[in-house]
Design a protein around this motif. Structure first.
Motif, short mmCIF file in Angstrom:
data_model
loop_
_atom_site.label_atom_id
_atom_site.label_comp_id
_atom_site.label_asym_id
_atom_site.label_seq_id
_atom_site.Cartn_x
_atom_site.Cartn_y
_atom_site.Cartn_z
N VAL A 10 56.78 9.37 44.34
CA VAL A 10 57.19 8.91 45.66
C VAL A 10 58.68 9.18 45.82
N THR A 11 59.05 9.95 46.84
CA THR A 11 60.46 10.24 47.08
C THR A 11 61.05 9.17 48.00
N GLY A 12 62.38 9.04 47.95
CA GLY A 12 63.04 8.00 48.74
C GLY A 12 62.47 6.64 48.42
N ALA A 13 62.30 6.38 47.12
CA ALA A 13 61.46 5.26 46.68
C ALA A 13 62.19 3.97 46.41
N SER A 14 63.50 3.92 46.63
CA SER A 14 64.25 2.74 46.19
C SER A 14 64.39 1.66 47.24
N GLY A 15 63.86 1.88 48.45
CA GLY A 15 63.98 0.85 49.47
C GLY A 15 63.06 1.13 50.64
N ILE A 21 55.56 1.49 49.51
CA ILE A 21 54.49 2.37 49.05
C ILE A 21 54.38 2.33 47.53
N VAL A 22 55.52 2.38 46.85
CA VAL A 22 55.51 2.32 45.39
C VAL A 22 54.78 1.06 44.92
N ALA A 43 66.88 1.54 42.58
CA ALA A 43 65.85 2.39 41.97
C ALA A 43 65.29 1.73 40.71
N GLN A 44 66.18 1.16 39.90
CA GLN A 44 65.72 0.48 38.68
C GLN A 44 64.89 -0.76 39.02
N GLU A 45 65.29 -1.47 40.06
CA GLU A 45 64.53 -2.65 40.48
C GLU A 45 63.13 -2.26 40.96
N THR A 46 63.04 -1.13 41.66
CA THR A 46 61.73 -0.64 42.10
C THR A 46 60.86 -0.30 40.90
N ALA A 47 61.45 0.37 39.90
CA ALA A 47 60.70 0.70 38.69
C ALA A 47 60.25 -0.57 37.98
N GLU A 48 61.10 -1.59 37.93
CA GLU A 48 60.72 -2.85 37.28
C GLU A 48 59.59 -3.54 38.02
N ALA A 49 59.57 -3.40 39.35
CA ALA A 49 58.47 -3.98 40.12
C ALA A 49 57.15 -3.33 39.77
N GLN A 190 60.38 -2.45 60.22
CA GLN A 190 61.53 -3.29 59.87
C GLN A 190 62.02 -2.91 58.47
N THR A 191 63.01 -2.03 58.44
CA THR A 191 63.60 -1.55 57.19
C THR A 191 65.12 -1.54 57.35
N PRO A 192 65.86 -1.31 56.26
CA PRO A 192 67.32 -1.29 56.36
C PRO A 192 67.85 -0.27 57.36
N ILE A 193 67.14 0.85 57.56
CA ILE A 193 67.63 1.87 58.50
C ILE A 193 67.66 1.34 59.93
#
Length: 255
Positions: A10-15, A21-22, A43-49, A190-193
């Motif tokens: 998954v690209t752009g996967a950190s937020g 999706i991750v 990114a590390q937090e996403t991997a830990e999830a 509803q995302t940071p962007i």
């Protein structure tokens, strides 16, 4: 779990949508390559999830605006995980500018990230699948703006319109290989962007009046559809855009 034994990149996967999706794919049993532009805590937090869901996760950094780096992300993902089954092209950017003020630099940034990146990352993924003699799933996170004009964001709309034709063409060309290709087109999520929008009550109210379901979407709304398209349940779905927009597309009028 529909994705047990599968690995998804998954690209752009950190937020935002990518992170949603991750987490959903991991919940469905997939191991995950968390592909990001820059190494960071998110990114590390996403991997830990992912690992918290008893799945494996790897963080791989690369600039998808470069065809060479996009291919390298796939190659490193295969080296880390052994094989890939699913690619979700989610990374994307937008630059606001009146058409007469748009610069070549900003145009290139948007088109390289939003269209060239998915092109060459998918190409590397397809080469991997052909070498192994397997099918796979390609899911592009597009936008309602692959269809809907968006003044002051012309380069973004061009990139998403191009992504629609890339999807359609590849769906036909890759079907004999057992590879499906589809787009998910979110509306207002509803995302940071969209943080500025959600803090501008007048603009938010005007937008909400055009969404028949009466709310902003959440990353989970997109993630559920991505999980379906990644699964065997969607084996006969290819060459289509699926909208996740609360009815916005057919009810929208530029203010």
């Amino acid at each position: 779990m529909r994705l047990q034994g599968k690995t998804a990149l998954v690209t752009g996967a950190s937020g935002g949508i990518g992170q949603g999706i991750v987490e959903r794919l991991a919940t469905e049993g997939a191991d995950i390559i968390v592909a990001v532009h820059t190494a960071n805590d998110a990114a590390q937090e996403t991997a830990e999830a992912v690992r918290a869901r008893s799945r494996q996760a790897w963080v791989i950094v690369g600039d998808l605006a470069s065809a060479t780096q996009a291919a390298d992300v796939v190659n490193r993902a295969v080296a880390a995980a052994g094989r890939l089954h699913i690619v979700v092209n989610n990374a994307g950017i937008e630059v606001r500018a009146p058409f007469w003020d748009a610069t070549e630099t900003d145009y290139d940034r948007v088109l390289d990230t939003n269209l060239k990146g998915p092109f060459f990352l998918t190409q590397a993924f397809v080469r991997h699948l052909r070498a192994e003699g397997r099918g796979g799933k390609v899911i592009n996170i597009s936008s309602v703006h692959e269809d809907l004009p968006f003044p002051h964001f012309t380069s973004y709309c061009v990139s998403k319109g191009g992504l629609r034709m890339l999807m359609r063409n590849l769906a036909i060309e890759l079907a004999p290989l057992g590879i499906t290709v589809n787009n998910i087109a979110p509306g207002a999520i509803q995302t940071p962007i969209n943080r500025k929008l959600t803090h501008d009550q007048a603009r938010l109210d005007a937008l909400m009046a055009q969404i028949p379901l009466g709310r902003l979407g959440q990353p989970a709304d997109v993630a559920g559809l991505a999980a379906f398209l990644a699964s065997d349940d969607a084996d006969y779905v290819t060459g289509t855009t699926l909208y996740v927009d609360g009815g916005l597309l057919w009810n929208y009028a530029e203010q």
